[in-house]
Scaffold this motif. Sequence first.
Motif, mmCIF file in Angstrom:
data_model
loop_
_atom_site.group_PDB
_atom_site.id
_atom_site.type_symbol
_atom_site.label_atom_id
_atom_site.label_comp_id
_atom_site.label_asym_id
_atom_site.label_seq_id
_atom_site.Cartn_x
_atom_site.Cartn_y
_atom_site.Cartn_z
ATOM 1 N N ARG A 176 0.827 -1.212 0.000
ATOM 2 C CA ARG A 176 0.000 0.000 0.000
ATOM 3 C C ARG A 176 0.862 1.263 0.000
ATOM 4 N NH1 ARG A 176 -2.651 -2.833 4.153
ATOM 5 N NH2 ARG A 176 -2.034 -1.233 5.678
ATOM 6 N N ARG A 177 1.973 1.228 0.719
ATOM 7 C CA ARG A 177 2.871 2.392 0.721
ATOM 8 C C ARG A 177 3.460 2.597 -0.676
ATOM 9 N NH1 ARG A 177 5.400 5.916 4.061
ATOM 10 N NH2 ARG A 177 4.131 5.149 5.765
ATOM 11 N N SER A 178 3.749 1.517 -1.358
ATOM 12 C CA SER A 178 4.250 1.616 -2.728
ATOM 13 C C SER A 178 3.199 2.227 -3.652
ATOM 14 C CB SER A 178 4.662 0.229 -3.238
ATOM 15 O OG SER A 178 5.085 0.307 -4.581
ATOM 16 N N VAL A 179 1.944 1.829 -3.476
ATOM 17 C CA VAL A 179 0.850 2.416 -4.262
ATOM 18 C C VAL A 179 0.787 3.921 -4.010
ATOM 19 C CG1 VAL A 179 -1.656 2.480 -4.584
ATOM 20 C CG2 VAL A 179 -0.490 0.274 -4.327
ATOM 21 N N ALA A 180 0.922 4.327 -2.755
ATOM 22 C CA ALA A 180 0.898 5.756 -2.415
ATOM 23 C C ALA A 180 2.052 6.499 -3.079
ATOM 24 C CB ALA A 180 0.949 5.935 -0.899
ATOM 25 N N ASN A 181 3.227 5.902 -3.068
ATOM 26 C CA ASN A 181 4.381 6.540 -3.698
ATOM 27 C C ASN A 181 4.196 6.652 -5.205
ATOM 28 O OD1 ASN A 181 5.776 6.976 -1.314
ATOM 29 N ND2 ASN A 181 6.802 4.979 -1.387
ATOM 30 N N ASN A 182 3.559 5.649 -5.796
ATOM 31 C CA ASN A 182 3.267 5.702 -7.228
ATOM 32 C C ASN A 182 2.292 6.847 -7.526
ATOM 33 O OD1 ASN A 182 2.522 5.041 -9.963
ATOM 34 N ND2 ASN A 182 3.171 2.944 -9.584
ATOM 35 N N LEU A 183 1.249 6.969 -6.703
ATOM 36 C CA LEU A 183 0.296 8.075 -6.861
ATOM 37 C C LEU A 183 0.986 9.425 -6.733
ATOM 38 C CD1 LEU A 183 -2.949 7.100 -4.896
ATOM 39 C CD2 LEU A 183 -2.705 7.414 -7.360
ATOM 40 N N ASN A 184 1.898 9.525 -5.782
ATOM 41 C CA ASN A 184 2.611 10.786 -5.585
ATOM 42 C C ASN A 184 3.453 11.129 -6.809
ATOM 43 O OD1 ASN A 184 3.293 13.000 -3.713
ATOM 44 N ND2 ASN A 184 5.350 12.142 -3.804
ATOM 45 N N ASP A 185 4.059 10.112 -7.422
ATOM 46 C CA ASP A 185 4.796 10.336 -8.675
ATOM 47 C C ASP A 185 3.859 10.864 -9.758
ATOM 48 O OD1 ASP A 185 7.049 9.374 -7.444
ATOM 49 O OD2 ASP A 185 7.236 7.561 -8.675
ATOM 50 N N ILE A 186 2.704 10.215 -9.894
ATOM 51 C CA ILE A 186 1.736 10.617 -10.923
ATOM 52 C C ILE A 186 1.280 12.050 -10.699
ATOM 53 C CG2 ILE A 186 -0.596 10.181 -11.809
ATOM 54 C CD1 ILE A 186 -0.106 7.191 -11.249
ATOM 55 N N ALA A 187 1.095 12.432 -9.433
ATOM 56 C CA ALA A 187 0.603 13.774 -9.102
ATOM 57 C C ALA A 187 1.521 14.865 -9.621
ATOM 58 C CB ALA A 187 0.443 13.901 -7.586
ATOM 59 N N LYS A 188 2.798 14.578 -9.755
ATOM 60 C CA LYS A 188 3.755 15.593 -10.201
ATOM 61 C C LYS A 188 3.583 15.947 -11.675
ATOM 62 C CE LYS A 188 7.040 14.168 -6.656
ATOM 63 N NZ LYS A 188 8.309 13.479 -6.325
ATOM 64 N N ASP A 189 3.007 15.041 -12.447
ATOM 65 C CA ASP A 189 2.779 15.299 -13.874
ATOM 66 C C ASP A 189 1.302 15.375 -14.242
ATOM 67 O OD1 ASP A 189 5.622 15.116 -14.828
ATOM 68 O OD2 ASP A 189 5.433 13.087 -14.018
ATOM 69 N N HIS A 190 0.458 14.696 -13.473
ATOM 70 C CA HIS A 190 -0.971 14.625 -13.789
ATOM 71 C C HIS A 190 -1.800 14.808 -12.518
ATOM 72 C CE1 HIS A 190 0.243 12.938 -17.711
ATOM 73 N NE2 HIS A 190 1.072 12.175 -17.031
#
Length: 367
Positions: A197-211
């Motif tokens: 779940r923490r990995s999913v959150a980190n992935n979302l945070n990456d996405i937030a920087k561009d989208h």
Amino acid sequence: MASPLKDLYSPLFYNKLSDCLTEVLPGFDKQKFTQQIHTKEFENMELKERMRHTVKTLHNFMPADYKKDVAIIKNLIILLRKKGIGEDGLAYMFLPDYIEVYGIDDYETSVDALEFTTQFVSCEFAVRPFLLKYTNPLMKQMQAWTLHENYKVRRLASEGSRPRLPWAMAVPELKKDVSLILPILENLKADPSEWVRRSVANNLNDIAKDHPGIVLEIAARWSGINKETDAIIKHGSRTLLKQGHTEMLAHYGLHTNGIDLSDFKVRTPQVKIGDSLEFVFTVANTNAAEQKIRLEYAIFYLMKNGKLNKKVFKISERIFQPGESSTITRKQKFILITTRTFYPGMHKIALIVNGQEKATGEFKLLA
């Protein structure tokens, strides 16, 4: 003082590894392997250089057939696990590195090898060149991995597909088209493993920087599913919240109406490198209803070119009752670290309440 990470590749490490290789690799010459490892250049090699050197040296003793190499790697992992050696250990990331270096042209064998190996030591970095070369089929494979019984394989799906995975090879397609990633995150949003779940959150945070709009839509859609998924959304929104993104702040009910900030003072207008900046302020909720208040501060570090670089730090986030106030004192260390260089001169500090800068001050950093 802690030993450098490169010292993970120590004589003791290679002795244990060689003993295990002797059991799984026919004809393995431990003495010759040790001699080839400890070249005159070895001492000056850093961690990644020693890892790659280990891979290339091991390759000299492996069969001239990649499929047979993978079979030996699997047997080695089975033996290491039986002996209680190396699982999740940084030094053993040379195993996925071997797959990355010598398996890039054999997709089927390597995908199977990555799935097996990541259950012993993470393959999040090794999978990146395969994503670059085989983007669509491997993303489909990662979606299948989200249903794997082993949480380490499920984590590989989310961590390996991060658009901005730190220290990893860039995969431009993942930044450009996150539709390839979203099915993976959907399948893992309620995963039983906190690590996943923490990995999913980190992935979302990456996405937030561009989208950011996509993350806003996901936050609205996932909100309230359960407390674990709510935690994913919050952690995955951290960059947007630090940026004071209006819509994400609104999603969490963070506004500044009726919130009073007063008595802000920089107690140390001059700070020596090695010491700490100290500041104090009072915040109050003057509303007739309770209010969530997120408190942060930003340090505007003086750069070599004379410009200021903003870095945001969180203080707290909690509910303030009607009329409640709190006086807060904080310190910010200016101890030398490898990831930041301090430049003497005037710096700036700002207090941030629910995403909005509400007070600023200055201090001078001394050498």
